[in-house]
Design a protein around this motif. Structure first.
Motif, PDB file in Angstrom:
ATOM      1  N   GLN A  61       0.697  -1.414   0.001  1.00 30.19           N
ATOM      2  CA  GLN A  61      -0.075   0.096  -0.043  1.00 30.19           C
ATOM      3  C   GLN A  61       1.003   1.289   0.041  1.00 30.19           C
ATOM      4  OE1 GLN A  61      -2.850  -0.237   3.269  1.00 30.19           O
ATOM      5  NE2 GLN A  61      -3.608  -1.912   2.633  1.00 30.19           N
ATOM      6  N   VAL A  62       2.076   1.278   0.785  1.00 31.45           N
ATOM      7  CA  VAL A  62       2.801   2.573   0.952  1.00 31.45           C
ATOM      8  C   VAL A  62       4.122   2.672   0.160  1.00 31.45           C
ATOM      9  CG1 VAL A  62       3.583   4.006   2.601  1.00 31.45           C
ATOM     10  CG2 VAL A  62       1.657   2.643   3.315  1.00 31.45           C
ATOM     11  N   LEU A  63       4.854   1.500  -0.010  1.00 30.63           N
ATOM     12  CA  LEU A  63       6.050   1.440  -0.410  1.00 30.63           C
ATOM     13  C   LEU A  63       6.047   0.568  -1.624  1.00 30.63           C
ATOM     14  CD1 LEU A  63       8.191   0.687   2.840  1.00 30.63           C
ATOM     15  CD2 LEU A  63       7.856   2.905   1.700  1.00 30.63           C
ATOM     16  N   THR A  64       5.172   0.823  -2.480  1.00 28.73           N
ATOM     17  CA  THR A  64       5.027   0.123  -3.880  1.00 28.73           C
ATOM     18  C   THR A  64       6.369   0.082  -4.801  1.00 28.73           C
ATOM     19  OG1 THR A  64       4.072   2.019  -4.832  1.00 28.73           O
ATOM     20  CG2 THR A  64       2.625   0.690  -3.797  1.00 28.73           C
ATOM     21  N   ASP A  65       7.208   0.889  -4.812  1.00 29.65           N
ATOM     22  CA  ASP A  65       8.376   1.209  -5.898  1.00 29.65           C
ATOM     23  C   ASP A  65       9.657   0.777  -4.709  1.00 29.65           C
ATOM     24  OD1 ASP A  65       8.121   3.574  -4.433  1.00 29.65           O
ATOM     25  OD2 ASP A  65       8.843   4.608  -5.939  1.00 29.65           O
ATOM     26  N   GLY A  66       9.721   0.263  -3.648  1.00 27.19           N
ATOM     27  CA  GLY A  66      10.631   0.009  -2.661  1.00 27.19           C
ATOM     28  C   GLY A  66      11.224   1.064  -2.149  1.00 27.19           C
ATOM     29  N   VAL A  67      12.434   0.889  -1.661  1.00 29.45           N
ATOM     30  CA  VAL A  67      13.289   1.860  -0.814  1.00 29.45           C
ATOM     31  C   VAL A  67      14.756   1.780  -1.095  1.00 29.45           C
ATOM     32  CG1 VAL A  67      11.584   1.817   1.354  1.00 29.45           C
ATOM     33  CG2 VAL A  67      13.887   0.355   1.194  1.00 29.45           C
ATOM     34  N   ASP A  68      15.321   2.659  -1.110  1.00 25.07           N
ATOM     35  CA  ASP A  68      16.861   2.795  -1.307  1.00 25.07           C
ATOM     36  C   ASP A  68      17.783   2.400  -0.328  1.00 25.07           C
ATOM     37  OD1 ASP A  68      16.870   4.738  -3.887  1.00 25.07           O
ATOM     38  OD2 ASP A  68      15.592   5.718  -2.570  1.00 25.07           O
ATOM     39  N   TYR A  69      17.323   2.607   1.139  1.00 27.98           N
ATOM     40  CA  TYR A  69      17.935   2.233   2.242  1.00 27.98           C
ATOM     41  C   TYR A  69      17.212   1.374   3.281  1.00 27.98           C
ATOM     42  CZ  TYR A  69      21.455   5.478  -0.117  1.00 27.98           C
ATOM     43  OH  TYR A  69      21.994   5.917  -0.990  1.00 27.98           O
ATOM     44  N   LEU A  70      17.695   0.408   3.863  1.00 28.04           N
ATOM     45  CA  LEU A  70      17.032  -0.165   4.913  1.00 28.04           C
ATOM     46  C   LEU A  70      17.787  -0.259   6.302  1.00 28.04           C
ATOM     47  CD1 LEU A  70      14.656  -2.053   6.030  1.00 28.04           C
ATOM     48  CD2 LEU A  70      15.690  -3.953   4.933  1.00 28.04           C
ATOM     49  N   ILE A  71      17.256   0.213   7.051  1.00 26.29           N
ATOM     50  CA  ILE A  71      17.854   0.231   8.542  1.00 26.29           C
ATOM     51  C   ILE A  71      17.144  -0.686   9.256  1.00 26.29           C
ATOM     52  CG2 ILE A  71      18.805   1.482  10.686  1.00 26.29           C
ATOM     53  CD1 ILE A  71      19.000   4.151   8.714  1.00 26.29           C
ATOM     54  N   TYR A  72      17.592  -1.790   9.859  1.00 27.15           N
ATOM     55  CA  TYR A  72      17.010  -2.618  10.641  1.00 27.15           C
ATOM     56  C   TYR A  72      17.414  -2.637  12.012  1.00 27.15           C
ATOM     57  CZ  TYR A  72      14.593  -7.266  11.419  1.00 27.15           C
ATOM     58  OH  TYR A  72      13.821  -8.134  11.584  1.00 27.15           O
ATOM     59  N   CYS A  73      16.923  -2.115  13.032  1.00 32.66           N
ATOM     60  CA  CYS A  73      17.221  -1.912  14.438  1.00 32.66           C
ATOM     61  C   CYS A  73      16.370  -2.312  15.473  1.00 32.66           C
ATOM     62  CB  CYS A  73      17.849  -0.357  14.613  1.00 32.66           C
ATOM     63  SG  CYS A  73      16.893   0.769  14.296  1.00 32.66           S
ATOM     64  N   PRO A 102      13.113  -5.284  -4.828  1.00 32.88           N
ATOM     65  CA  PRO A 102      14.438  -5.278  -4.205  1.00 32.88           C
ATOM     66  C   PRO A 102      15.498  -4.961  -4.949  1.00 32.88           C
ATOM     67  CG  PRO A 102      13.338  -7.402  -4.958  1.00 32.88           C
ATOM     68  CD  PRO A 102      12.511  -6.428  -5.168  1.00 32.88           C
ATOM     69  N   LYS A 103      15.607  -4.602  -6.044  1.00 34.45           N
ATOM     70  CA  LYS A 103      16.829  -4.269  -6.988  1.00 34.45           C
ATOM     71  C   LYS A 103      16.882  -2.862  -6.584  1.00 34.45           C
ATOM     72  CE  LYS A 103      16.531  -7.580 -10.648  1.00 34.45           C
ATOM     73  NZ  LYS A 103      16.578  -7.787 -12.045  1.00 34.45           N
ATOM     74  N   ARG A 104      16.045  -2.069  -5.877  1.00 36.17           N
ATOM     75  CA  ARG A 104      16.276  -0.567  -5.793  1.00 36.17           C
ATOM     76  C   ARG A 104      17.026  -0.479  -4.443  1.00 36.17           C
ATOM     77  NH1 ARG A 104      11.569   4.261  -4.948  1.00 36.17           N
ATOM     78  NH2 ARG A 104      13.290   5.785  -4.000  1.00 36.17           N
ATOM     79  N   LEU A 105      16.993  -1.482  -3.653  1.00 38.11           N
ATOM     80  CA  LEU A 105      17.725  -1.298  -2.364  1.00 38.11           C
ATOM     81  C   LEU A 105      19.211  -1.252  -2.580  1.00 38.11           C
ATOM     82  CD1 LEU A 105      17.282  -1.643   0.885  1.00 38.11           C
ATOM     83  CD2 LEU A 105      17.590  -3.885   0.676  1.00 38.11           C
TER      84      LEU A 105
END
Length: 124
Positions: A61-73, A102-105
């Motif tokens: 619904q919100v991140l349909t085109d993915g993200v550039d960076y993922l911080i997992y904390c 996932p290729k955008r990450l």
């Protein structure tokens, strides 16, 4: 709105501070178990990383085109071996599997919060 997107999974005390610092340069999304009102240019999302279906629903619904960076904390809900496995292994696997495009990450930053806090208490 900024072009680069950051998803902070575990946007509590530590993740929230990171989100505030990054929000002037990035479009920031903070994922928490419990919903929170969006503020300070941070878009809060609610899902449980242990349940892939809840992530899929929010991400689609919100991140349909993915993200550039993922911080997992994240911090596990309990101090048991199973809780750590659910949070750090299953949760991360679910997050990466359900994340659209996932290729955008470009980069994943993994911060085991419980270990960091323990280390700070011992060293500090």
């Amino acid at each position: 709105m900024q072009g680069k997107k950051v998803l902070i999974v575990g946007c509590g005390k530590i993740g929230g501070r990171v989100a505030k610092r990054l929000s002037s340069d990035f479009q920031v999304f903070g994922l928490r178990r419990r919903p929170q009102m969006s503020q300070d240019d941070i878009h809060y999302l609610a899902a449980d990383v242990r349940e892939a279906s809840s992530l899929e629903e929010v991400f689609s619904q919100v991140l349909t085109d993915g993200v550039d960076y993922l911080i997992y904390c994240l911090t596990p809900s309990q101090r048991t071996e199973q809780a750590y496995r659910d949070t750090y292994v299953t949760g991360l696997e679910n997050t990466l599997t359900m994340l659209p495009n996932p290729k955008r990450l470009k980069r994943l930053i993994f911060v085991p919060v419980a270990v960091s806090i323990t280390r700070m208490m011992i060293v500090g």
